[in-house]
Design a protein around this motif. Structure first.
Motif, PDB file in Angstrom:
ATOM      1  N   LYS A  62       0.833  -1.208   0.000  1.00 47.84           N
ATOM      2  CA  LYS A  62       0.000   0.000   0.000  1.00 47.84           C
ATOM      3  C   LYS A  62       0.866   1.255   0.000  1.00 47.84           C
ATOM      4  CE  LYS A  62      -4.083  -2.028   2.084  1.00 47.84           C
ATOM      5  NZ  LYS A  62      -4.976  -2.085   3.228  1.00 47.84           N
ATOM      6  N   GLN A  63       1.965   1.230   0.772  1.00 49.73           N
ATOM      7  CA  GLN A  63       2.862   2.383   0.818  1.00 49.73           C
ATOM      8  C   GLN A  63       3.561   2.583  -0.524  1.00 49.73           C
ATOM      9  OE1 GLN A  63       3.224   4.605   3.521  1.00 49.73           O
ATOM     10  NE2 GLN A  63       4.080   5.764   1.827  1.00 49.73           N
ATOM     11  N   MET A  64       3.972   1.497  -1.165  1.00 50.93           N
ATOM     12  CA  MET A  64       4.622   1.594  -2.468  1.00 50.93           C
ATOM     13  C   MET A  64       3.667   2.182  -3.510  1.00 50.93           C
ATOM     14  SD  MET A  64       6.720  -2.021  -2.284  1.00 50.93           S
ATOM     15  CE  MET A  64       6.812  -2.238  -4.031  1.00 50.93           C
ATOM     16  N   ILE A  65       2.401   1.766  -3.455  1.00 53.60           N
ATOM     17  CA  ILE A  65       1.399   2.302  -4.386  1.00 53.60           C
ATOM     18  C   ILE A  65       1.212   3.786  -4.130  1.00 53.60           C
ATOM     19  CG2 ILE A  65      -1.053   2.246  -5.021  1.00 53.60           C
ATOM     20  CD1 ILE A  65      -0.910  -0.830  -4.426  1.00 53.60           C
ATOM     21  N   GLU A  66       1.080   4.155  -2.863  1.00 52.07           N
ATOM     22  CA  GLU A  66       0.908   5.565  -2.518  1.00 52.07           C
ATOM     23  C   GLU A  66       2.115   6.394  -2.968  1.00 52.07           C
ATOM     24  OE1 GLU A  66       0.728   8.134   1.546  1.00 52.07           O
ATOM     25  OE2 GLU A  66      -0.608   6.395   1.449  1.00 52.07           O
ATOM     26  N   ASP A  67       3.316   5.891  -2.726  1.00 49.34           N
ATOM     27  CA  ASP A  67       4.542   6.600  -3.114  1.00 49.34           C
ATOM     28  C   ASP A  67       4.649   6.780  -4.628  1.00 49.34           C
ATOM     29  OD1 ASP A  67       5.248   6.717  -0.440  1.00 49.34           O
ATOM     30  OD2 ASP A  67       6.793   5.162  -0.584  1.00 49.34           O
ATOM     31  N   LYS A  70       0.408   6.729  -8.492  1.00 52.80           N
ATOM     32  CA  LYS A  70      -0.433   6.154  -9.551  1.00 52.80           C
ATOM     33  C   LYS A  70      -1.647   5.475  -8.936  1.00 52.80           C
ATOM     34  CE  LYS A  70       3.580   5.312 -12.414  1.00 52.80           C
ATOM     35  NZ  LYS A  70       4.430   4.357 -13.072  1.00 52.80           N
ATOM     36  N   PRO A  71      -2.716   5.326  -9.742  1.00 51.88           N
ATOM     37  CA  PRO A  71      -3.847   4.531  -9.261  1.00 51.88           C
ATOM     38  C   PRO A  71      -3.400   3.077  -9.010  1.00 51.88           C
ATOM     39  CG  PRO A  71      -4.441   5.769 -11.227  1.00 51.88           C
ATOM     40  CD  PRO A  71      -2.963   5.907 -11.054  1.00 51.88           C
ATOM     41  N   GLU A  72      -4.045   2.428  -8.058  1.00 55.02           N
ATOM     42  CA  GLU A  72      -3.656   1.079  -7.650  1.00 55.02           C
ATOM     43  C   GLU A  72      -3.532   0.106  -8.819  1.00 55.02           C
ATOM     44  OE1 GLU A  72      -5.924  -2.297  -5.172  1.00 55.02           O
ATOM     45  OE2 GLU A  72      -5.418  -0.533  -3.980  1.00 55.02           O
ATOM     46  N   LEU A  76      -0.124  -1.801 -10.132  1.00 55.50           N
ATOM     47  CA  LEU A  76      -0.011  -3.260 -10.105  1.00 55.50           C
ATOM     48  C   LEU A  76       0.269  -3.827 -11.490  1.00 55.50           C
ATOM     49  CD1 LEU A  76      -2.827  -4.141  -7.557  1.00 55.50           C
ATOM     50  CD2 LEU A  76      -0.353  -4.131  -7.174  1.00 55.50           C
ATOM     51  N   ILE A  77      -0.368  -3.279 -12.512  1.00 56.78           N
ATOM     52  CA  ILE A  77      -0.107  -3.739 -13.883  1.00 56.78           C
ATOM     53  C   ILE A  77       1.329  -3.430 -14.273  1.00 56.78           C
ATOM     54  CG2 ILE A  77      -0.667  -3.320 -16.319  1.00 56.78           C
ATOM     55  CD1 ILE A  77      -3.619  -3.126 -15.428  1.00 56.78           C
ATOM     56  N   GLU A  78       1.824  -2.268 -13.880  1.00 55.37           N
ATOM     57  CA  GLU A  78       3.222  -1.907 -14.166  1.00 55.37           C
ATOM     58  C   GLU A  78       4.187  -2.897 -13.512  1.00 55.37           C
ATOM     59  OE1 GLU A  78       5.981   1.599 -12.593  1.00 55.37           O
ATOM     60  OE2 GLU A  78       4.359   2.316 -13.895  1.00 55.37           O
ATOM     61  N   ILE A  79       3.937  -3.242 -12.260  1.00 54.38           N
ATOM     62  CA  ILE A  79       4.793  -4.189 -11.545  1.00 54.38           C
ATOM     63  C   ILE A  79       4.718  -5.569 -12.187  1.00 54.38           C
ATOM     64  CG2 ILE A  79       5.140  -5.422  -9.344  1.00 54.38           C
ATOM     65  CD1 ILE A  79       6.123  -2.494  -9.401  1.00 54.38           C
ATOM     66  N   LEU A  80       3.509  -6.010 -12.524  1.00 58.42           N
ATOM     67  CA  LEU A  80       3.361  -7.314 -13.170  1.00 58.42           C
ATOM     68  C   LEU A  80       4.051  -7.341 -14.528  1.00 58.42           C
ATOM     69  CD1 LEU A  80      -0.356  -8.120 -12.240  1.00 58.42           C
ATOM     70  CD2 LEU A  80       1.709  -9.227 -11.351  1.00 58.42           C
TER      71      LEU A  80
END
Length: 97
Positions: A62-67, A70-72, A76-80
Motif C-alpha cells: 500500500k505504501q509503495m502504491i501511494e509513493d 499512480k492509481p492502484e 499493479l499492472i506496471e509491476i506485473l
C-alpha cells in the motif's frame, strides 16, 4: 519486492530465545525497525511463520502504491509487466461476478 522496498538489504538483529520460541528484529540496511520475526522450534529445527508477515507485506505494498502517485490498478499492472517481461493492460483482470 520491486521498487524502493527490497529484501536484499534486510537482516535479522539480535535474537532472543525462550524455550521453543525466538524473536529477532527486522533490520533494513542495518537499521532497526519495529517489526519482529517470530521463530518456532520444531523437531530440533527453527522455523519462521511467514503468515505473520502477510500484514506487513500488505502495508508495504500500500505504501509503495501511494509513493508511486499512480492509481492502484495502474501500479499493479506496471509491476506485473516488469516481473513478467510482457506488456500488460487492464485486460488481464477477470473480475469475479
Amino acid at each position: 519486492m520491486v521498487g524502493k522496498t527490497s529484501v536484499v538489504n534486510n537482516s535479522v538483529g539480535d535474537i532472543t530465545i525462550e524455550k521453543n520460541f525466538a524473536k529477532g528484529k527486522l533490520l533494513v540496511q542495518g537499521k532497526e525497525t519495529p517489526v519482529f520475526f517470530h521463530f518456532y522450534k520444531e523437531n530440533e529445527g527453527w522455523k519462521l511463520n511467514l503468515t505473520e508477515l502477510f500484514n506487513l507485506g500488505n502495508i508495504s505494498l500500500k505504501q509503495m502504491i501511494e509513493d508511486s502517485g499512480k492509481p492502484e490498478n495502474e501500479y499493479l499492472i506496471e509491476i506485473l509487466s516488469l516481473l513478467s517481461g510482457k506488456d500488460l493492460s487492464n485486460e488481464i483482470w477477470h473480475p469475479v461476478e
